[in-house]
Design an enzyme around this catalytic site. Structure first.
Site, PDB file in Angstrom:
ATOM      1  N   CYS A  29      10.265  49.520  12.008  1.00 55.93           N
ATOM      2  CA  CYS A  29      10.149  49.832  10.794  1.00 55.93           C
ATOM      3  C   CYS A  29      10.785  49.417  10.217  1.00 55.93           C
ATOM      4  O   CYS A  29      12.294  49.184  11.053  1.00 55.93           O
ATOM      5  CB  CYS A  29       9.793  50.890  11.687  1.00 55.93           C
ATOM      6  SG  CYS A  29       8.409  52.061  12.564  1.00 55.93           S
ATOM      7  N   ARG A  64      11.784  42.301  10.045  1.00 58.96           N
ATOM      8  CA  ARG A  64      11.674  42.883  10.738  1.00 58.96           C
ATOM      9  C   ARG A  64      10.372  42.935  12.490  1.00 58.96           C
ATOM     10  O   ARG A  64      10.547  43.661  12.804  1.00 58.96           O
ATOM     11  CB  ARG A  64      12.013  43.933  10.724  1.00 58.96           C
ATOM     12  CG  ARG A  64      13.508  44.348  10.161  1.00 58.96           C
ATOM     13  CD  ARG A  64      14.044  46.050  10.162  1.00 58.96           C
ATOM     14  NE  ARG A  64      14.169  46.789  10.846  1.00 58.96           N
ATOM     15  CZ  ARG A  64      15.378  46.717  11.467  1.00 58.96           C
ATOM     16  NH1 ARG A  64      16.773  46.048  10.896  1.00 58.96           N
ATOM     17  NH2 ARG A  64      15.781  46.937  12.706  1.00 58.96           N
ATOM     18  N   TRP A 114       5.377  50.645  12.140  1.00 60.08           N
ATOM     19  CA  TRP A 114       5.090  48.913  13.730  1.00 60.08           C
ATOM     20  C   TRP A 114       4.588  50.151  13.794  1.00 60.08           C
ATOM     21  O   TRP A 114       5.649  50.993  14.865  1.00 60.08           O
ATOM     22  CB  TRP A 114       6.704  48.997  13.747  1.00 60.08           C
ATOM     23  CG  TRP A 114       6.389  48.098  15.555  1.00 60.08           C
ATOM     24  CD1 TRP A 114       6.891  49.168  16.715  1.00 60.08           C
ATOM     25  CD2 TRP A 114       6.436  46.534  16.052  1.00 60.08           C
ATOM     26  NE1 TRP A 114       7.092  47.896  17.764  1.00 60.08           N
ATOM     27  CE2 TRP A 114       6.127  47.040  17.212  1.00 60.08           C
ATOM     28  CE3 TRP A 114       6.192  45.132  15.215  1.00 60.08           C
ATOM     29  CZ2 TRP A 114       5.913  45.692  17.825  1.00 60.08           C
ATOM     30  CZ3 TRP A 114       5.921  44.474  16.189  1.00 60.08           C
ATOM     31  CH2 TRP A 114       6.014  44.579  17.361  1.00 60.08           C
ATOM     32  N   ASN A 129      11.700  55.951  11.317  1.00 57.75           N
ATOM     33  CA  ASN A 129      11.616  55.070  12.556  1.00 57.75           C
ATOM     34  C   ASN A 129      11.986  55.348  13.690  1.00 57.75           C
ATOM     35  O   ASN A 129      12.848  56.647  13.354  1.00 57.75           O
ATOM     36  CB  ASN A 129      13.282  53.813  12.056  1.00 57.75           C
ATOM     37  CG  ASN A 129      12.466  53.030  10.736  1.00 57.75           C
ATOM     38  OD1 ASN A 129      11.370  53.151  10.485  1.00 57.75           O
ATOM     39  ND2 ASN A 129      13.248  52.453  10.499  1.00 57.75           N
ATOM     40  N   GLY A 130      11.797  55.495  14.435  1.00 56.47           N
ATOM     41  CA  GLY A 130      11.826  56.066  16.133  1.00 56.47           C
ATOM     42  C   GLY A 130      10.495  56.793  16.467  1.00 56.47           C
ATOM     43  O   GLY A 130       9.593  56.573  15.915  1.00 56.47           O
ATOM     44  N   GLU A 137      16.034  30.414  29.199  1.00 64.69           N
ATOM     45  CA  GLU A 137      16.049  31.086  27.494  1.00 64.69           C
ATOM     46  C   GLU A 137      15.026  29.820  26.944  1.00 64.69           C
ATOM     47  O   GLU A 137      14.648  30.026  25.889  1.00 64.69           O
ATOM     48  CB  GLU A 137      17.554  30.848  26.921  1.00 64.69           C
ATOM     49  CG  GLU A 137      17.530  30.904  24.962  1.00 64.69           C
ATOM     50  CD  GLU A 137      17.284  31.826  25.030  1.00 64.69           C
ATOM     51  OE1 GLU A 137      16.882  33.592  25.391  1.00 64.69           O
ATOM     52  OE2 GLU A 137      17.051  31.816  23.850  1.00 64.69           O
ATOM     53  N   LYS A 177      11.971  30.778  24.682  1.00 65.83           N
ATOM     54  CA  LYS A 177      11.723  30.536  23.151  1.00 65.83           C
ATOM     55  C   LYS A 177      10.458  29.721  22.700  1.00 65.83           C
ATOM     56  O   LYS A 177       9.532  30.398  21.851  1.00 65.83           O
ATOM     57  CB  LYS A 177      12.633  29.623  23.067  1.00 65.83           C
ATOM     58  CG  LYS A 177      13.603  29.746  21.639  1.00 65.83           C
ATOM     59  CD  LYS A 177      14.691  30.650  21.217  1.00 65.83           C
ATOM     60  CE  LYS A 177      14.257  32.206  21.241  1.00 65.83           C
ATOM     61  NZ  LYS A 177      15.082  33.357  21.666  1.00 65.83           N
ATOM     62  N   GLU A 211       7.899  32.929  23.458  1.00 64.53           N
ATOM     63  CA  GLU A 211       6.922  34.007  21.796  1.00 64.53           C
ATOM     64  C   GLU A 211       6.515  32.982  20.769  1.00 64.53           C
ATOM     65  O   GLU A 211       6.181  34.307  20.065  1.00 64.53           O
ATOM     66  CB  GLU A 211       8.445  34.735  22.217  1.00 64.53           C
ATOM     67  CG  GLU A 211       9.483  34.188  21.261  1.00 64.53           C
ATOM     68  CD  GLU A 211      10.853  34.310  21.599  1.00 64.53           C
ATOM     69  OE1 GLU A 211      11.424  36.126  21.276  1.00 64.53           O
ATOM     70  OE2 GLU A 211      12.381  33.980  21.599  1.00 64.53           O
ATOM     71  N   HIS A 214      10.615  26.903  47.432  1.00 66.93           N
ATOM     72  CA  HIS A 214      10.143  28.294  48.086  1.00 66.93           C
ATOM     73  C   HIS A 214       8.748  28.497  47.588  1.00 66.93           C
ATOM     74  O   HIS A 214       8.469  29.868  47.041  1.00 66.93           O
ATOM     75  CB  HIS A 214      11.046  29.411  47.537  1.00 66.93           C
ATOM     76  CG  HIS A 214      12.527  28.991  48.637  1.00 66.93           C
ATOM     77  ND1 HIS A 214      12.215  28.650  50.008  1.00 66.93           N
ATOM     78  CD2 HIS A 214      13.529  28.080  48.050  1.00 66.93           C
ATOM     79  CE1 HIS A 214      13.537  27.859  50.536  1.00 66.93           C
ATOM     80  NE2 HIS A 214      14.250  27.564  49.463  1.00 66.93           N
ATOM     81  N   LYS A 241      11.572  42.222  15.209  1.00 60.71           N
ATOM     82  CA  LYS A 241      13.740  41.789  15.787  1.00 60.71           C
ATOM     83  C   LYS A 241      14.328  42.690  16.273  1.00 60.71           C
ATOM     84  O   LYS A 241      15.084  42.118  16.885  1.00 60.71           O
ATOM     85  CB  LYS A 241      13.380  41.224  13.876  1.00 60.71           C
ATOM     86  CG  LYS A 241      15.529  41.057  13.891  1.00 60.71           C
ATOM     87  CD  LYS A 241      15.422  39.633  14.717  1.00 60.71           C
ATOM     88  CE  LYS A 241      17.011  38.878  14.446  1.00 60.71           C
ATOM     89  NZ  LYS A 241      16.583  37.730  15.567  1.00 60.71           N
TER      90      LYS A 241
HETATM   91  C1  F6R Z   1      13.722  36.972  21.572  1.00 63.10           C
HETATM   92  C2  F6R Z   1      14.829  38.094  20.657  1.00 63.10           C
HETATM   93  C3  F6R Z   1      15.040  38.547  21.585  1.00 63.10           C
HETATM   94  C4  F6R Z   1      16.291  39.287  21.420  1.00 63.10           C
HETATM   95  C5  F6R Z   1      15.939  41.388  22.870  1.00 63.10           C
HETATM   96  C6  F6R Z   1      17.358  42.038  22.539  1.00 63.10           C
HETATM   97  O1  F6R Z   1      14.439  35.683  20.701  1.00 63.10           O
HETATM   98  O2  F6R Z   1      15.247  37.441  19.793  1.00 63.10           O
HETATM   99  O3  F6R Z   1      14.559  38.879  23.248  1.00 63.10           O
HETATM  100  O4  F6R Z   1      17.456  39.143  22.309  1.00 63.10           O
HETATM  101  O5  F6R Z   1      14.924  42.156  21.754  1.00 63.10           O
HETATM  102  O6  F6R Z   1      17.681  42.081  20.486  1.00 63.10           O
HETATM  103  P1  F6R Z   1      19.514  42.055  19.945  1.00 63.10           P
HETATM  104  O7  F6R Z   1      20.228  41.336  20.765  1.00 63.10           O
HETATM  105  O8  F6R Z   1      19.299  42.648  18.556  1.00 63.10           O
HETATM  106  O9  F6R Z   1      19.912  43.402  21.041  1.00 63.10           O
END
Ligand code: F6R
Length: 609
Positions: A2, A27, A79, A105-106, A486, A490, A493, A509, A604
């Site tokens: 949010c 976000r 959100w 928010n929250g 990672e 990527k 997602e 295994h 985000k």
């Molecule tokens: C993936 C991604 C998320 C963030 C995670 C933590 O591309 O961006 O997995 O890395 O939500 O977010 P931060 O780094 O802001 O604590």
């Protein structure tokens, strides 16, 4: 997650708020709304006018009537947590008399209990949200001032909030409060802003005040004051945001993801700038607040983060073990905080987060601090909650990252860990020669990143070749394993292709059973002491007719295709090997027509549990 934006001043508020909401779109959200205080003679109550819409901000914009004039207002992108995305559940929420409007928010944990109590008192709810509970509590508060009404209402609330409140009877102010969800005040000339993220403010002012948990503020057009939820005044000195408004623009790219991948050479240059000390073959990290004697006393390092930041932490732990010979490991903060961890006084804890606001990381830091641990932050957003909660740390200086999917921040975070590892190493047993070797390697990174990015056409071609896969395997060994994890995150997602990451050593295994022509493998194959072992793993895959795309320092015969990346020092190779796979994920998603900057179901910055 949010987003909140608010304004009080002399300008026409609706266009300002809509523009602010657009800046928060990155976000992730599912509905939006705006409420303004209509024109009223001074001293007389105003009227609140509200518009809400499920969907994008442009949908909201199209619903805003021509006559929607006012100079005070708050707005929100939602959100969904309590209740599905809908016009009714979108914020703001108002009471029955349309006097109080709240954006939040929250999550209010005791919302259903409060709702039952309010319903029994005759309150009729129009939405399924937890926020509406807060609105009615404020409307029913007996106190004389808006500040006291909000305070009285918050006393009943358990959970997290960043809230902004308008009241028709107090139309010269916006009252805001923070507990676990960011609230930033933007200080202008005879105008004030509020937002949950500086992104919504920087086009108008770079003077900001970030509220602490338990803090509230009253914003008037030419004045603001901050105080605790108990009512005692706090001192808030505005700081200047480094990032320019333009850093939030797309800068000629079609997506933020592409822009941010392309910025990595400059971003890495920035995290290195001013930190290298050639004389002692080490680096200076000004904000660590850890002197050499304390650093020598550290027996173990525990790194905590979520998602991509956790993966960056895994590489960080390896760098610390290799360069500083301090036992180190990384763990998802979201798991750590729930397992009643043993907190050891000789362990240094490192919280890693791009946003500095991820709730699970923040909660882990708070729990650690409560138990007396020393916590460092490795964070991108200056002044964010985790940065402020930590005892010290380092900023990663990646610049604003707008795409939901993290790329440049991952790379810069790993470089920041390399700096931390080098710093600790040179205080302990790392030789001058090895320190110099790592520094030389770090200095080569920006140019090598540019070299990798120059290979984009070839990576795009390979992405098209593999885009038909329903599922992909990513493998790596030791230094290559977090890179594989990672890269797999990527791809999944942003393209929604299922992807698994495994240590190459674990293939036999179990996961080898999955290998067949329709399940391609991406293998991370650095030219280091494990090269032959990685080749053997590729051989096992080939023997089962699996297709292989290798990321390596030289063409791999066993692979169907190889993306060749420049070689650096062994310890620093993981920084470079993930970058072509960011482009690979990007071009796969592009070919599949995905919403690259806002993948489905993701936000985000995850400021709720
Ligand atoms: C993936 C991604 C998320 C963030 C995670 C933590 O591309 O961006 O997995 O890395 O939500 O977010 P931060 O780094 O802001 O604590």
């Amino acid at each position: 997650m949010c987003g909140i934006v608010g304004y009080i001043g002399k300008r026409d508020v609706a266009p300002l708020l809509l523009e602010g909401l657009q800046r928060l779109e990155y976000r992730g959200y599912d509905s939006a709304g705006i409420v303004i205080t209509g024109k009223a003679a001074a001293g007389r109550p105003g009227t609140l006018k509200m518009v809400k819409a499920k969907g994008r901000v442009r949908e909201l914009e199209s619903r805003v009537p021509k006559r929607f004039a006012g100079t005070t207002g708050i707005a929100h992108t939602r959100w969904a947590t309590h209740g599905a995305p809908s016009d009714e559940n979108a914020h703001p929420h108002m009471d029955a008399e349309n006097k109080v409007a709240v954006v939040h928010n929250g999550i209010i944990d005791n919302a259903s209990e409060l709702r039952t109590r309010l319903t029994a008192d005759g309150v009729v709810f129009l939405s399924e949200t937890d926020t509406e509970v807060l609105t009615h509590l404020i409307a029913r508060a007996q106190a004389d001032t808006l500040e006291e009404k909000v305070r009285e209402a918050l006393r009943h609330v358990e959970g997290t909030y960043g809230v902004a409140v308008l009241h028709a009877d107090f139309n010269d102010r916006i009252v805001v409060a923070r507990n676990g969800s960011p609230v930033v005040l933007g200080i202008g000339e005879k105008e004030m802003f509020v937002a949950s993220d500086v992104a919504a403010l920087v086009a108008h002012t770079r003077q900001v005040v970030t509220l602490d948990d338990g803090e509230m503020a009253t914003l008037k057009a030419d004045d603001f004051r901050t105080y605790t939820t108990e009512g005692s005044t706090t001192t808030a000195t505005p700081t200047t945001v480094e990032w320019e408004a333009e850093s939030y623009d797309m800068g000629g790219h079609d997506t933020y993801m592409h822009k941010e991948i392309s910025e990595q050479a400059d971003a890495v240059d920035r995290v290195l700038r001013g930190r290298i000390d050639d004389r002692f073959s080490t680096v200076h990290l000004g904000g660590l607040n850890l002197d050499a004697r304390e650093a020598r006393g550290v027996r173990r390092i525990k790194i905590l983060g979520c998602g991509t930041s956790y993966h960056a932490g895994q590489i960080g732990a390896q760098l610390i073990e290799e360069l500083a010979r301090i036992p180190a490991d990384a763990e998802p903060a979201s798991e750590f905080r729930y397992r009643n961890p043993v907190v050891d006084p000789d362990t240094l804890y490192v919280a890693v987060s791009q946003s500095g606001e991820t709730y699970d990381v923040l909660a882990a830091v708070q729990e650690l601090k409560r138990k007396g641990a020393r916590v460092l932050g490795v964070v991108n957003v200056v002044g964010s909650a985790i940065a402020r909660e930590a005892d010290g740390g380092t900023y990663v200086h990646a610049g604003p990252e707008v795409c939901v999917v993290s790329t440049k921040c991952f790379t810069n975070t790993v470089v920041a860990f390399a700096l931390l590892a080098l710093h600790l190493g040179r205080i302990r047993d790392l030789s001058v020669a090895d320190g110099k070797r790592i520094i030389d390697g770090l200095r080569r990174l920006p140019e090598q990143i540019s070299e990798i990015l120059a290979n984009e056409d070839e990576i795009k071609r390979l992405a098209a070749e593999y885009a038909d896969a329903k599922s992909m395997m990513f493998i790596g060994r030791v230094r290559g394993y977090p890179v594989a994890r990672e890269a797999s995150l990527k791809l999944k997602e942003v393209s929604y292709i299922h992807a698994e990451a495994y240590p190459a050593s674990e293939l036999k295994h179990g996961p080898l059973a999955l290998i067949e022509p329709a399940m391609p493998t991406v293998a991370i194959v650095p030219d280091d002491d494990l090269l032959e072992k990685n080749r053997a793993a590729m051989e096992e895959i080939k023997a089962r007719s699996g297709r292989i795309l290798a990321v390596a320092h030289q063409v791999q015969e066993k692979a169907d295709h190889t993306i060749v990346v420049p070689k650096n020092e062994n310890e620093l190779d993981p920084i470079l090997m993930g970058i072509p796979l960011q482009l690979f994920a990007y071009h796969t998603a592009l070919a599949m027509g995905r919403d690259i900057d806002k993948p489905r179901n993701l936000a985000k910055s995850v400021t709720v549990e």
